[in-house]
Scaffold this motif. Structure first.
Motif, short mmCIF file in Angstrom:
data_model
loop_
_atom_site.label_atom_id
_atom_site.label_comp_id
_atom_site.label_asym_id
_atom_site.label_seq_id
_atom_site.Cartn_x
_atom_site.Cartn_y
_atom_site.Cartn_z
N GLY A 46 -3.37 71.55 30.57
CA GLY A 46 -2.95 70.62 29.59
C GLY A 46 -4.04 69.79 29.34
O GLY A 46 -4.05 68.95 28.18
N VAL A 47 -4.97 69.53 29.96
CA VAL A 47 -6.40 68.76 29.63
C VAL A 47 -7.42 69.58 28.87
O VAL A 47 -7.47 70.62 29.03
CB VAL A 47 -6.81 68.22 31.10
CG1 VAL A 47 -8.20 67.48 30.83
CG2 VAL A 47 -5.87 67.70 32.05
N LYS A 48 -7.94 68.52 27.96
CA LYS A 48 -8.81 69.39 27.24
C LYS A 48 -8.12 70.61 26.42
O LYS A 48 -8.79 71.60 26.12
CB LYS A 48 -10.15 69.42 27.48
CG LYS A 48 -10.67 68.34 28.01
CD LYS A 48 -12.25 68.14 27.77
CE LYS A 48 -12.65 66.73 28.21
NZ LYS A 48 -14.24 66.83 28.18
N ALA A 49 -7.05 70.68 26.02
CA ALA A 49 -6.13 71.73 25.25
C ALA A 49 -6.89 72.42 24.11
O ALA A 49 -7.17 73.46 24.20
CB ALA A 49 -4.85 71.46 25.17
N GLU A 50 -7.46 71.52 23.36
CA GLU A 50 -8.02 72.01 22.27
C GLU A 50 -9.27 72.69 22.28
O GLU A 50 -9.46 73.83 21.95
CB GLU A 50 -8.25 70.74 21.06
CG GLU A 50 -6.99 70.13 20.41
CD GLU A 50 -6.17 71.39 19.70
OE1 GLU A 50 -6.57 72.08 19.06
OE2 GLU A 50 -4.87 71.45 20.21
N ALA A 51 -10.01 72.11 23.24
CA ALA A 51 -11.17 72.86 23.61
C ALA A 51 -11.01 74.15 24.31
O ALA A 51 -11.78 75.30 24.12
CB ALA A 51 -12.23 71.92 24.48
N LYS A 52 -10.18 74.15 24.94
CA LYS A 52 -9.59 75.57 25.82
C LYS A 52 -9.35 76.49 24.85
O LYS A 52 -9.66 77.41 24.97
CB LYS A 52 -8.67 75.15 26.80
CG LYS A 52 -9.30 74.44 28.15
CD LYS A 52 -8.06 74.23 29.14
CE LYS A 52 -8.48 73.44 30.26
NZ LYS A 52 -7.47 72.47 31.15
N LYS A 53 -8.62 75.86 24.05
CA LYS A 53 -7.79 76.85 22.88
C LYS A 53 -9.23 77.62 22.25
O LYS A 53 -9.13 78.93 21.80
CB LYS A 53 -6.87 76.20 21.87
CG LYS A 53 -5.46 75.95 22.37
CD LYS A 53 -4.70 75.47 21.53
CE LYS A 53 -3.20 74.80 22.19
NZ LYS A 53 -2.62 73.99 21.18
N LYS A 54 -9.88 76.77 21.61
CA LYS A 54 -11.01 77.27 20.64
C LYS A 54 -11.91 78.00 21.66
O LYS A 54 -12.28 79.09 21.21
CB LYS A 54 -11.90 75.86 20.47
CG LYS A 54 -11.71 75.22 19.36
CD LYS A 54 -12.95 74.15 19.02
CE LYS A 54 -12.41 73.42 17.85
NZ LYS A 54 -13.28 72.23 17.70
N ASN B 106 -10.67 80.25 23.65
CA ASN B 106 -9.89 81.32 23.98
C ASN B 106 -9.27 81.34 25.38
O ASN B 106 -8.92 82.36 26.12
CB ASN B 106 -10.21 82.72 23.52
CG ASN B 106 -10.59 82.87 22.10
OD1 ASN B 106 -9.78 82.65 21.38
ND2 ASN B 106 -11.56 83.26 21.64
N LEU B 107 -9.14 80.08 25.93
CA LEU B 107 -8.53 79.91 27.02
C LEU B 107 -7.11 79.44 27.10
O LEU B 107 -6.86 78.71 26.31
CB LEU B 107 -9.34 79.19 28.04
CG LEU B 107 -10.79 79.29 28.29
CD1 LEU B 107 -11.67 78.03 28.95
CD2 LEU B 107 -10.78 80.28 29.26
N ASP B 108 -6.20 79.87 28.18
CA ASP B 108 -4.96 79.41 28.16
C ASP B 108 -4.82 77.79 28.54
O ASP B 108 -5.31 77.29 29.58
CB ASP B 108 -4.09 80.08 29.10
CG ASP B 108 -2.54 79.74 29.18
OD1 ASP B 108 -2.27 78.35 28.58
OD2 ASP B 108 -1.80 80.31 29.97
N PRO B 109 -4.39 76.98 27.86
CA PRO B 109 -4.68 75.49 27.86
C PRO B 109 -3.55 75.04 29.18
O PRO B 109 -3.76 73.92 29.49
CB PRO B 109 -4.43 74.89 26.56
CG PRO B 109 -3.60 75.82 25.72
CD PRO B 109 -4.16 77.19 26.28
N ASN B 110 -2.56 75.75 29.21
CA ASN B 110 -1.77 75.59 30.18
C ASN B 110 -1.98 76.30 31.55
O ASN B 110 -1.15 76.05 32.64
CB ASN B 110 -0.25 76.01 29.83
CG ASN B 110 0.10 75.18 28.74
OD1 ASN B 110 -0.06 74.08 28.38
ND2 ASN B 110 0.38 75.96 27.64
N MET B 111 -3.00 76.79 31.60
CA MET B 111 -3.55 77.40 32.98
C MET B 111 -4.27 76.37 33.93
O MET B 111 -4.99 75.57 33.15
CB MET B 111 -4.44 78.64 32.67
CG MET B 111 -4.48 79.49 34.13
SD MET B 111 -5.49 80.93 33.36
CE MET B 111 -6.28 81.52 34.94
#
Length: 153
Positions: free
Chosen positions: A35-43, A45-50
């Motif tokens: 959940g931390v830095k979710a937008e950066a992780k999404k960009k 292509n990383l699962d933001p909940n992992m």
């Protein structure tokens, strides 16, 4: 060379430690939490909940001396003193890290520390992590960033 952890540095470098605590490097492991830095992780292509806090490919840069030799109990979480200044086992001795001797001859003491493994955070040191291998890479301006992370007293 062995890592000794931030607590070994604090005794003499309190102001630097306080400055580091306010820096993003001091919280580098938090970025790997779900959940931390979710937008950066999404960009990227990383699962933001992992939870990436145990991922070796992340810990290489989000912790100090990952996978290297360290004193037992050394606090190596986050990007600490030795991430930028090198493993401290040999240069943190009282012969080298001696306030009285440093006041008398700072150049000589600094030279001893460098000879024992102390490194300066040059661009080469920084780009070991701040490079295009990072999934959230946005570029890196060393001259700008080094000013941001200097240990202001």
């Amino acid at each position: 060379f062995k890592y000794v952890g931030n607590k070994k540095c604090i005794a003499c470098h309190k102001n630097e430690y306080k400055a580091w605590q306010k820096d993003y490097h001091a919280m580098a492991l938090d970025d790997l939490k779900p959940g931390v830095k979710a937008e950066a992780k999404k960009k990227a292509n990383l699962d933001p909940n992992m939870d990436f806090t145990t991922d070796a490919s992340c810990l290489m840069c989000h912790s100090t001396g990952y996978g290297k030799s360290a004193d037992e109990g050394a606090d190596l979480g986050n990007v600490g003193c030795e991430s930028c200044h090198g493993p401290g086992k040999k240069y943190r001795t009282m012969k080298i890290m001696n306030k009285k001797k440093y006041k008398e001859n700072p150049e000589a003491q600094h030279k001893l520390a460098v000879e024992a493994g102390l490194i300066e955070p040059t661009e080469k040191v920084c780009i070991e992590c701040h490079n295009d291998k990072s999934p959230t890479w946005k570029g890196f301006d060393y001259c700008k960033m080094i000013e941001e992370v200097k240990h202001k007293k």
